[in-house]
Design a protein around this motif. Structure first.
Motif, PDB file in Angstrom:
ATOM      1  N   ALA A 119       0.816  -1.221   0.000  1.00 39.17           N
ATOM      2  CA  ALA A 119       0.000   0.000   0.000  1.00 39.17           C
ATOM      3  C   ALA A 119       0.844   1.263   0.000  1.00 39.17           C
ATOM      4  N   ASP A 120       2.067   1.171   0.488  1.00 42.00           N
ATOM      5  CA  ASP A 120       2.945   2.337   0.564  1.00 42.00           C
ATOM      6  C   ASP A 120       3.867   2.460  -0.649  1.00 42.00           C
ATOM      7  N   ALA A 121       3.852   1.481  -1.534  1.00 45.65           N
ATOM      8  CA  ALA A 121       4.761   1.473  -2.680  1.00 45.65           C
ATOM      9  C   ALA A 121       4.135   2.224  -3.858  1.00 45.65           C
ATOM     10  N   PRO A 122       4.957   2.837  -4.707  1.00 46.48           N
ATOM     11  CA  PRO A 122       4.411   3.474  -5.909  1.00 46.48           C
ATOM     12  C   PRO A 122       3.718   2.440  -6.785  1.00 46.48           C
ATOM     13  N   HIS A 123       2.651   2.837  -7.445  1.00 42.26           N
ATOM     14  CA  HIS A 123       1.939   1.923  -8.338  1.00 42.26           C
ATOM     15  C   HIS A 123       2.809   1.581  -9.548  1.00 42.26           C
ATOM     16  N   PRO A 124       2.649   0.388 -10.085  1.00 43.74           N
ATOM     17  CA  PRO A 124       3.419   0.033 -11.281  1.00 43.74           C
ATOM     18  C   PRO A 124       3.095   0.968 -12.440  1.00 43.74           C
ATOM     19  N   ARG A 125       4.099   1.268 -13.248  1.00 41.35           N
ATOM     20  CA  ARG A 125       3.914   2.074 -14.447  1.00 41.35           C
ATOM     21  C   ARG A 125       4.324   1.244 -15.654  1.00 41.35           C
ATOM     22  N   LEU A 126       3.441   1.169 -16.635  1.00 41.65           N
ATOM     23  CA  LEU A 126       3.720   0.387 -17.827  1.00 41.65           C
ATOM     24  C   LEU A 126       3.821   1.280 -19.050  1.00 41.65           C
ATOM     25  N   SER A 127       4.731   0.946 -19.935  1.00 38.76           N
ATOM     26  CA  SER A 127       4.898   1.673 -21.189  1.00 38.76           C
ATOM     27  C   SER A 127       3.641   1.550 -22.042  1.00 38.76           C
ATOM     28  N   HIS A 128       3.390   2.548 -22.861  1.00 41.68           N
ATOM     29  CA  HIS A 128       2.293   2.481 -23.813  1.00 41.68           C
ATOM     30  C   HIS A 128       2.653   1.612 -25.011  1.00 41.68           C
ATOM     31  N   ASP A 129       3.931   1.264 -25.160  1.00 41.53           N
ATOM     32  CA  ASP A 129       4.338   0.374 -26.242  1.00 41.53           C
ATOM     33  C   ASP A 129       3.795  -1.032 -26.009  1.00 41.53           C
ATOM     34  N   CYS A 130       3.722  -1.781 -27.081  1.00 43.21           N
ATOM     35  CA  CYS A 130       3.301  -3.182 -27.027  1.00 43.21           C
ATOM     36  C   CYS A 130       4.538  -4.077 -27.030  1.00 43.21           C
ATOM     37  N   ALA A 131       4.380  -5.264 -26.507  1.00 45.12           N
ATOM     38  CA  ALA A 131       5.439  -6.264 -26.547  1.00 45.12           C
ATOM     39  C   ALA A 131       4.850  -7.578 -27.019  1.00 45.12           C
ATOM     40  N   LEU A 132       5.632  -8.326 -27.772  1.00 45.82           N
ATOM     41  CA  LEU A 132       5.194  -9.618 -28.292  1.00 45.82           C
ATOM     42  C   LEU A 132       6.352 -10.602 -28.226  1.00 45.82           C
ATOM     43  N   THR A 133       6.044 -11.828 -27.822  1.00 43.93           N
ATOM     44  CA  THR A 133       7.080 -12.857 -27.751  1.00 43.93           C
ATOM     45  C   THR A 133       6.664 -14.081 -28.546  1.00 43.93           C
ATOM     46  N   VAL A 134       7.626 -14.673 -29.237  1.00 40.59           N
ATOM     47  CA  VAL A 134       7.429 -15.893 -30.024  1.00 40.59           C
ATOM     48  C   VAL A 134       8.270 -16.992 -29.391  1.00 40.59           C
ATOM     49  N   VAL A 135       7.628 -18.098 -29.053  1.00 46.58           N
ATOM     50  CA  VAL A 135       8.346 -19.213 -28.441  1.00 46.58           C
ATOM     51  C   VAL A 135       8.890 -20.130 -29.529  1.00 46.58           C
ATOM     52  N   LEU A 136      10.179 -20.417 -29.450  1.00 43.75           N
ATOM     53  CA  LEU A 136      10.796 -21.457 -30.268  1.00 43.75           C
ATOM     54  C   LEU A 136      10.831 -22.725 -29.434  1.00 43.75           C
ATOM     55  N   ALA A 137      10.153 -23.752 -29.913  1.00 44.58           N
ATOM     56  CA  ALA A 137      10.052 -25.018 -29.189  1.00 44.58           C
ATOM     57  C   ALA A 137      10.807 -26.106 -29.935  1.00 44.58           C
ATOM     58  N   ALA A 138      11.164 -27.154 -29.211  1.00 45.18           N
ATOM     59  CA  ALA A 138      11.859 -28.281 -29.813  1.00 45.18           C
ATOM     60  C   ALA A 138      10.863 -29.196 -30.524  1.00 45.18           C
ATOM     61  N   ASP A 139      11.281 -29.750 -31.646  1.00 45.96           N
ATOM     62  CA  ASP A 139      10.425 -30.676 -32.383  1.00 45.96           C
ATOM     63  C   ASP A 139       9.881 -31.747 -31.439  1.00 45.96           C
ATOM     64  N   GLY A 140       8.602 -32.050 -31.592  1.00 50.57           N
ATOM     65  CA  GLY A 140       7.967 -33.047 -30.742  1.00 50.57           C
ATOM     66  C   GLY A 140       7.159 -32.467 -29.608  1.00 50.57           C
ATOM     67  N   TYR A 141       7.426 -31.195 -29.251  1.00 56.21           N
ATOM     68  CA  TYR A 141       6.680 -30.540 -28.179  1.00 56.21           C
ATOM     69  C   TYR A 141       5.245 -30.315 -28.633  1.00 56.21           C
ATOM     70  N   PRO A 142       4.224 -30.513 -27.789  1.00 59.03           N
ATOM     71  CA  PRO A 142       4.276 -30.744 -26.346  1.00 59.03           C
ATOM     72  C   PRO A 142       4.346 -32.208 -25.928  1.00 59.03           C
ATOM     73  N   GLY A 143       4.633 -33.094 -26.873  1.00 54.93           N
ATOM     74  CA  GLY A 143       4.837 -34.487 -26.516  1.00 54.93           C
ATOM     75  C   GLY A 143       6.240 -34.696 -25.985  1.00 54.93           C
ATOM     76  N   THR A 144       7.035 -35.501 -26.691  1.00 59.58           N
ATOM     77  CA  THR A 144       8.423 -35.749 -26.289  1.00 59.58           C
ATOM     78  C   THR A 144       9.341 -34.874 -27.130  1.00 59.58           C
ATOM     79  N   PRO A 145       9.882 -33.787 -26.567  1.00 62.48           N
ATOM     80  CA  PRO A 145      10.685 -32.866 -27.379  1.00 62.48           C
ATOM     81  C   PRO A 145      12.057 -33.439 -27.705  1.00 62.48           C
ATOM     82  N   ALA A 146      12.560 -33.066 -28.875  1.00 64.80           N
ATOM     83  CA  ALA A 146      13.914 -33.456 -29.279  1.00 64.80           C
ATOM     84  C   ALA A 146      14.931 -32.691 -28.437  1.00 64.80           C
ATOM     85  N   ARG A 147      15.871 -33.381 -27.869  1.00 61.18           N
ATOM     86  CA  ARG A 147      16.881 -32.752 -27.024  1.00 61.18           C
ATOM     87  C   ARG A 147      18.224 -32.731 -27.735  1.00 61.18           C
ATOM     88  N   GLY A 148      19.029 -31.739 -27.412  1.00 61.91           N
ATOM     89  CA  GLY A 148      20.400 -31.694 -27.900  1.00 61.91           C
ATOM     90  C   GLY A 148      20.620 -30.917 -29.175  1.00 61.91           C
TER      91      GLY A 148
END
Length: 429
Positions: free
Chosen positions: A316-345
């Motif tokens: 209650a005593d802390a400043p409120h969070p401030r967020l940029s007006h910009d947008c952010a986007l993330t793309v996940v690179l997953a291993a072949d086989g995901y979400p089953g058995t992913p390829a490792r290595g």
């Protein structure tokens, strides 16, 4: 301040990246960390399941705050152990983490508090669940009650699919998580997530995002832990966000406090924006992954005081969070086989080229090989994140960075942010 960050995924890399920018930071430690986190923190082979070892580490390194990233240590009660040892910790108690650890617990809480959510039935046997199916129309949602790494949800469009999902869960397909099952009515609308910080009394909204759970483009295929996300979720308008706070998040915090199990940490509400208003799909008791990767770049100023205030009951005593007006986007690179058995290595190169696009690459399931190659060791391997004035601009920059990365045994969705990009195109037409 000396900080210990627990976890090894993309969420923890994004948190480490943001915490490392704090002028209040003394030393940042991570356990176990990953090669990306190692650029910001000293990584240690410390097992979060060994509570005594974590407490001893905090004493030895004069830790002022522990930030618990993943859900399993929270459900295991690590936060309780740390608080008993007088170590400030960002994350809820074992009892409060039941909001994520048991979907049935959360559904019952919603029923008691009048929080809008889908109709449901809790079942402990296959026979009971099979009988309960008759009370639902198709499609129907089948959920493993416990922790299942974001994969314990099946949206069944036929009776055969629903029966198969129940059989898989009760046959141990999701381990102990499927010992109890929640059957839910299917909600229609668009999904979004809202994150809020609370110390058990004070509550502040942190930001919104939209995740992409299905493995395939066009939101097809099985559920995953998340194949990408963007923030803010414009579909969660200020008016709808106010309703979510008033009708869902604030009542939850009050009920938890009244029950003697106050919730402290970040409360992540997964929402369906239905024609009649927002409804709660589920709660998570920690920052989302990959939503953290789009929230952290938008937070302006210092994250550390917010986390410390949450941990010490002074939000209650802390400043409120401030967020940029910009947008952010993330793309996940997953291993072949995901979400089953992913390829490792599989070898990963080209991260320097990706960085030249202006994007940030957060490591998730990576490690260094004996000959110092960066390799894939998990299902979701990298989260490539970019910002821009619009979701479309952030998307284009993120995919330019993805295209600079050489990961032959990996894949990604090419349509992250498609709903919002379509809205932006319509607005500019």
């Amino acid at each position: 301040m000396n900080i210990l960050l627990l976890g090894s995924g993309g969420r923890e890399h994004a948190l480490a990246w943001k915490l490392a920018q704090s002028p209040l930071l003394g030393s940042l430690h991570a356990a176990p960390g990953n090669p990306g986190i190692a650029a910001h923190a000293v990584c240690h082979a410390l097992d979060a399941a060994d509570h005594a070892a974590v407490v001893a580490f905090c004493t030895e390194h004069a830790i002022d705050l522990v930030v618990i990233g993943p859900e399993a240590p929270l459900v295991d009660g690590l936060a309780d152990t740390l608080r008993a040892a007088r170590v400030p910790v960002f994350g809820p108690s074992r009892a409060a983490a039941a909001l994520e650890g048991s979907k049935g617990f959360t559904k019952d809480l919603c029923a008691r508090a009048g929080i809008p959510t889908a109709a449901y039935v809790r079942c402990t046997t296959l026979a009971e669940a099979s009988a309960a199916l008759a009370g639902f129309t198709l499609p129907v949602v089948i959920k493993a009650d416990g922790l299942a790494a974001g994969k314990g949800v099946v949206i069944a469009t036929t009776a055969a699919e629903a029966t198969a999902a129940l059989e898989t869960m009760f046959d141990g397909g999701f381990g102990a998580a499927g010992a109890e099952v929640v059957i839910e009515a299917f909600l229609t609308g668009e999904e979004a997530s809202l994150f809020a910080l609370t110390d058990g009394t004070a509550v502040v909204a942190l930001g919104s995002a939209q995740d992409h759970k299905r493995v395939g483009e066009g939101d097809t295929g099985p559920n995953t832990g998340g194949m990408g996300a963007y923030s803010p979720a414009r579909v969660l308008t200020p008016e709808l966000e106010a309703r979510v706070m008033a009708e869902i998040i604030l009542p939850t915090v009050r009920v938890m406090a009244d029950a003697g199990t106050p919730y402290s940490g970040v409360l992540y509400a997964g929402l369906m924006l239905t024609p009649t208003g927002p409804q709660l799909i589920e709660y998570n008791a920690r920052f989302g992954d990959p939503e953290t990767q789009v929230l952290m770049p938008r937070i302006e100023g210092d994250l550390l005081p917010l986390l410390f205030a949450t941990a010490t009951g002074t939000l209650a005593d802390a400043p409120h969070p401030r967020l940029s007006h910009d947008c952010a986007l993330t793309v996940v690179l997953a291993a072949d086989g995901y979400p089953g058995t992913p390829a490792r290595g599989g070898t990963i190169t080209g991260l320097d080229g990706a960085a030249m696009t202006g994007a940030t690459v957060f490591h998730a399931g990576t490690a260094r090989s004996e000959d110092d190659r960066l390799i894939a060791v998990g299902g979701r391997v990298l989260a490539v994140t970019a910002t821009g004035r619009t979701v479309t601009a952030a998307r284009d920059k993120a995919y330019a960075a993805v295209d600079a990365i050489d990961f032959p045994t990996g894949f990604c969705r090419r349509d992250i942010g498609w709903r919002e990009a379509a809205r932006e195109a319509a607005d500019s037409a």
